[in-house]
Design an enzyme around this catalytic site. Structure first.
Site, mmCIF file in Angstrom:
data_model
loop_
_atom_site.group_PDB
_atom_site.id
_atom_site.type_symbol
_atom_site.label_atom_id
_atom_site.label_comp_id
_atom_site.label_asym_id
_atom_site.label_seq_id
_atom_site.Cartn_x
_atom_site.Cartn_y
_atom_site.Cartn_z
ATOM 1 N N LYS A 99 -2.150 -4.967 1.355
ATOM 2 C CA LYS A 99 -2.375 -5.844 2.504
ATOM 3 C C LYS A 99 -1.299 -6.918 2.638
ATOM 4 O O LYS A 99 -1.545 -8.005 3.144
ATOM 5 C CB LYS A 99 -3.757 -6.474 2.397
ATOM 6 C CG LYS A 99 -4.869 -5.430 2.500
ATOM 7 C CD LYS A 99 -6.213 -6.007 2.178
ATOM 8 C CE LYS A 99 -7.359 -5.059 2.339
ATOM 9 N NZ LYS A 99 -7.177 -3.704 1.939
ATOM 10 N N CYS A 100 -0.102 -6.593 2.224
ATOM 11 C CA CYS A 100 1.038 -7.505 2.287
ATOM 12 C C CYS A 100 1.850 -7.179 3.533
ATOM 13 O O CYS A 100 1.931 -6.020 3.945
ATOM 14 C CB CYS A 100 1.885 -7.326 1.024
ATOM 15 S SG CYS A 100 3.416 -8.266 0.983
ATOM 16 N N GLY A 101 2.470 -8.172 4.121
ATOM 17 C CA GLY A 101 3.323 -7.929 5.283
ATOM 18 C C GLY A 101 4.513 -7.029 4.975
ATOM 19 O O GLY A 101 5.079 -6.406 5.867
ATOM 20 N N LEU A 102 4.891 -6.940 3.708
ATOM 21 C CA LEU A 102 6.022 -6.105 3.296
ATOM 22 C C LEU A 102 5.606 -4.664 2.981
ATOM 23 O O LEU A 102 6.453 -3.827 2.690
ATOM 24 C CB LEU A 102 6.692 -6.716 2.059
ATOM 25 C CG LEU A 102 7.243 -8.139 2.235
ATOM 26 C CD1 LEU A 102 7.709 -8.698 0.900
ATOM 27 C CD2 LEU A 102 8.353 -8.155 3.261
ATOM 28 N N THR A 103 4.307 -4.379 3.040
ATOM 29 C CA THR A 103 3.801 -3.059 2.665
ATOM 30 C C THR A 103 4.389 -1.922 3.507
ATOM 31 O O THR A 103 4.901 -0.958 2.938
ATOM 32 C CB THR A 103 2.256 -3.036 2.732
ATOM 33 O OG1 THR A 103 1.752 -4.016 1.816
ATOM 34 C CG2 THR A 103 1.699 -1.674 2.382
#
Length: 174
Positions: free
Chosen positions: A37-41
């Site tokens: 659930k990370c923006g970098l995922t």
């Protein structure tokens, strides 16, 4: 202190001990702390999948370590966990959403007193402030178990393909 990536044992996603030396000796490995659930995922998982598809047959592996140590601050009041799920859910998410099947390990901490010993060692070898700043910090490991380089969270995996190719071209024995 350990001298090689191969000296470590870790727990896989099912809680079983894995000797990194037995599993990866002679391979080039990208070690990465991951979060669903990370923006970098999206960019990281998409590019890791492409790289693994392209280089797996030449000896590349990806060792993914879920980590829930980092959170997004929302209005400075509430934190949104970036990897709250269990191993089975993480594995299903990565496979379903990105068709990626890295070697998935047990959820760990990468910083602080509770940090996994492997990650303590990784941080010390290629220090950039001696802590992992965020999810998707990547370490490239040679066929000999040595750290080639450390790449920050915002460094896209495709940007170090030249390093991967160079590492794959080297033999595993001296």
């Amino acid at each position: 202190m350990s001298q090689s990536f191969y000296e470590f044992k870790v727990k896989d996603a099912n809680g079983k001990d894995v000797s990194l030396g037995e599993k990866y000796k002679g391979q080039v490995v990208i070690v990465v702390n991951v979060a669903s659930k990370c923006g970098l995922t999206p960019v990281n998982y998409t590019q890791l999948k492409e790289i693994l598809d392209q280089y797996k047959d030449r000896g590349l592996a990806i060792a993914a370590f879920p980590c829930n140590q980092f959170a997004d601050q929302i209005l400075y009041i509430k934190c949104l966990e970036q990897e709250p799920d269990c191993s089975a859910d993480i594995e299903e998410f990565v496979k379903k959403e990105y068709s990626l099947e890295p070697d998935l390990y047990a959820k760990i901490e990468v910083n602080g007193d509770g940090a996994d010993p492997l990650w303590k060692w990784l941080r010390k070898q290629k220090s950039k402030g001696d802590s992992v700043k965020w999810n998707f910090t990547k370490f490239l490991i040679s066929r000999r178990g040595e750290i080639i380089n450390r790449y920050g969270p915002t460094v896209e995996p495709k940007s170090f393909i030249a390093d991967i190719e160079k590492a794959l071209a080297k033999p595993s024995k001296l």
